[in-house]
Design a protein around this motif. Structure first.
Motif, mmCIF file in Angstrom:
data_model
loop_
_atom_site.group_PDB
_atom_site.id
_atom_site.type_symbol
_atom_site.label_atom_id
_atom_site.label_comp_id
_atom_site.label_asym_id
_atom_site.label_seq_id
_atom_site.Cartn_x
_atom_site.Cartn_y
_atom_site.Cartn_z
ATOM 1 N N LEU A 175 0.834 -1.187 0.000
ATOM 2 C CA LEU A 175 0.000 0.000 0.000
ATOM 3 C C LEU A 175 0.874 1.244 0.000
ATOM 4 C CD1 LEU A 175 -2.713 -0.962 2.654
ATOM 5 C CD2 LEU A 175 -2.618 -1.524 0.211
ATOM 6 N N SER A 176 0.392 2.278 -0.644
ATOM 7 C CA SER A 176 1.078 3.567 -0.658
ATOM 8 C C SER A 176 0.114 4.650 -0.190
ATOM 9 C CB SER A 176 1.557 3.906 -2.069
ATOM 10 O OG SER A 176 2.476 2.962 -2.551
ATOM 11 N N CYS A 177 0.673 5.664 0.414
ATOM 12 C CA CYS A 177 -0.119 6.831 0.828
ATOM 13 C C CYS A 177 0.687 8.064 0.442
ATOM 14 C CB CYS A 177 -0.400 6.789 2.313
ATOM 15 S SG CYS A 177 -1.187 8.297 2.946
ATOM 16 N N ALA A 178 0.202 8.779 -0.544
ATOM 17 C CA ALA A 178 0.880 9.976 -1.023
ATOM 18 C C ALA A 178 0.294 11.206 -0.348
ATOM 19 C CB ALA A 178 0.729 10.082 -2.531
ATOM 20 N N ALA A 179 1.153 12.020 0.215
ATOM 21 C CA ALA A 179 0.716 13.188 0.976
ATOM 22 C C ALA A 179 1.015 14.479 0.228
ATOM 23 C CB ALA A 179 1.413 13.217 2.332
ATOM 24 N N SER A 180 0.199 15.470 0.462
ATOM 25 C CA SER A 180 0.448 16.801 -0.091
ATOM 26 C C SER A 180 -0.248 17.829 0.775
ATOM 27 C CB SER A 180 -0.058 16.901 -1.534
ATOM 28 O OG SER A 180 -1.442 16.665 -1.610
ATOM 29 N N GLY A 181 0.262 19.044 0.729
ATOM 30 C CA GLY A 181 -0.384 20.151 1.425
ATOM 31 C C GLY A 181 0.071 20.375 2.851
ATOM 32 N N ASN A 226 10.505 10.481 2.745
ATOM 33 C CA ASN A 226 10.176 11.889 2.976
ATOM 34 C C ASN A 226 10.363 12.722 1.712
ATOM 35 O OD1 ASN A 226 9.426 11.489 5.631
ATOM 36 N ND2 ASN A 226 11.432 12.050 6.456
ATOM 37 N N ALA A 227 11.283 12.340 0.859
ATOM 38 C CA ALA A 227 11.484 13.082 -0.384
ATOM 39 C C ALA A 227 10.273 12.949 -1.307
ATOM 40 C CB ALA A 227 12.744 12.601 -1.086
ATOM 41 N N ARG A 228 9.658 11.792 -1.311
ATOM 42 C CA ARG A 228 8.474 11.557 -2.141
ATOM 43 C C ARG A 228 7.176 11.847 -1.389
ATOM 44 N NH1 ARG A 228 9.645 8.525 -6.781
ATOM 45 N NH2 ARG A 228 11.762 7.669 -6.817
ATOM 46 N N LYS A 229 7.303 12.173 -0.092
ATOM 47 C CA LYS A 229 6.113 12.441 0.737
ATOM 48 C C LYS A 229 5.145 11.259 0.681
ATOM 49 C CE LYS A 229 6.417 17.458 0.186
ATOM 50 N NZ LYS A 229 5.693 18.707 -0.147
ATOM 51 N N THR A 230 5.685 10.088 0.857
ATOM 52 C CA THR A 230 4.891 8.877 0.734
ATOM 53 C C THR A 230 5.248 7.913 1.856
ATOM 54 O OG1 THR A 230 4.793 9.129 -1.672
ATOM 55 C CG2 THR A 230 4.275 6.963 -0.785
ATOM 56 N N VAL A 231 4.228 7.257 2.375
ATOM 57 C CA VAL A 231 4.426 6.192 3.353
ATOM 58 C C VAL A 231 3.871 4.908 2.744
ATOM 59 C CG1 VAL A 231 2.254 6.685 4.570
ATOM 60 C CG2 VAL A 231 4.103 5.502 5.751
ATOM 61 N N TYR A 232 4.536 3.810 3.051
ATOM 62 C CA TYR A 232 4.190 2.526 2.466
ATOM 63 C C TYR A 232 3.853 1.516 3.563
ATOM 64 C CZ TYR A 232 6.807 4.669 -1.377
ATOM 65 O OH TYR A 232 7.263 5.536 -2.336
ATOM 66 N N LEU A 233 3.078 0.518 3.182
ATOM 67 C CA LEU A 233 2.835 -0.625 4.051
ATOM 68 C C LEU A 233 3.005 -1.879 3.204
ATOM 69 C CD1 LEU A 233 2.011 -1.540 6.920
ATOM 70 C CD2 LEU A 233 -0.336 -1.731 6.040
ATOM 71 N N GLN A 234 4.078 -2.587 3.456
ATOM 72 C CA GLN A 234 4.318 -3.854 2.778
ATOM 73 C C GLN A 234 3.654 -4.948 3.593
ATOM 74 O OE1 GLN A 234 5.979 -4.556 -0.210
ATOM 75 N NE2 GLN A 234 5.170 -6.632 0.121
ATOM 76 N N MET A 235 2.764 -5.687 2.963
ATOM 77 C CA MET A 235 2.013 -6.728 3.650
ATOM 78 C C MET A 235 2.300 -8.060 2.983
ATOM 79 S SD MET A 235 -1.625 -4.804 4.322
ATOM 80 C CE MET A 235 -2.090 -4.792 2.593
ATOM 81 N N ASN A 236 2.864 -8.958 3.745
ATOM 82 C CA ASN A 236 3.200 -10.291 3.240
ATOM 83 C C ASN A 236 2.384 -11.353 3.977
ATOM 84 O OD1 ASN A 236 5.216 -9.109 1.588
ATOM 85 N ND2 ASN A 236 6.706 -9.250 3.257
ATOM 86 N N SER A 237 2.342 -12.527 3.405
ATOM 87 C CA SER A 237 1.630 -13.661 4.004
ATOM 88 C C SER A 237 0.229 -13.263 4.439
ATOM 89 C CB SER A 237 2.426 -14.207 5.201
ATOM 90 O OG SER A 237 3.721 -14.586 4.809
ATOM 91 N N LEU A 238 -0.485 -12.634 3.561
ATOM 92 C CA LEU A 238 -1.811 -12.124 3.901
ATOM 93 C C LEU A 238 -2.785 -13.250 4.224
ATOM 94 C CD1 LEU A 238 -1.922 -9.230 1.338
ATOM 95 C CD2 LEU A 238 -2.297 -8.981 3.796
ATOM 96 N N LYS A 239 -3.679 -12.956 5.159
ATOM 97 C CA LYS A 239 -4.687 -13.907 5.613
ATOM 98 C C LYS A 239 -6.072 -13.315 5.367
ATOM 99 C CE LYS A 239 -1.592 -15.134 9.453
ATOM 100 N NZ LYS A 239 -1.480 -15.234 10.932
#
Length: 116
Positions: free
Chosen positions: A20-26, A74-87
């Motif tokens: 998942l990605s979350c792009a921030a602005s403002g 922080n340069a891309r203003k983005t936070v990620y969530l890597q999710m593995n072995s999903l249930k």
């Protein structure tokens, strides 16, 4: 205008992975703590993982420990969530949150569905 835009959700089979990605602005992204939450149908919203402004991270949700990893650029203003072995029990709407002092923002959420 403040925006948090999540992406990367979708339908995946049990055992699969999503990022998942979350792009921030403002707002000044680098000083905000960024957190991923999720909410499954009929359940309360729960914290999944958090990233402090200085890059520290915690995976508070016991169900995600060892499987989910939060990271931020922080340069891309983005936070990620890597999710593995999903249930299947990971099925939920995943939300991005930004918080600094009395300021707090939420994204609109992205649906993650894990089929068995």
């Amino acid at each position: 205008q403040v925006q948090l835009v999540e992406s990367g959700g979708g339908l995946v089979q049990s055992g699969g992975s999503l990022r998942l990605s979350c792009a921030a602005s403002g707002f000044t992204f680098s000083i905000y703590a960024m957190t991923w939450y999720r909410q499954a149908p009929g359940k309360e919203r729960e914290l999944v993982a958090a990233s402090t402004s200085v890059g520290g991270s915690t995976n508070d949700a016991a169900s995600g420990k060892g499987r989910f990893t939060i990271s931020r650029d922080n340069a891309r203003k983005t936070v990620y969530l890597q999710m593995n072995s999903l249930k299947p029990e990971d099925t939920a709407v995943y939300y991005c949150n930004a918080q600094w002092q009395h300021s707090e923002y939420w994204g609109q959420g992205t649906q993650v569905t894990v089929s068995s």
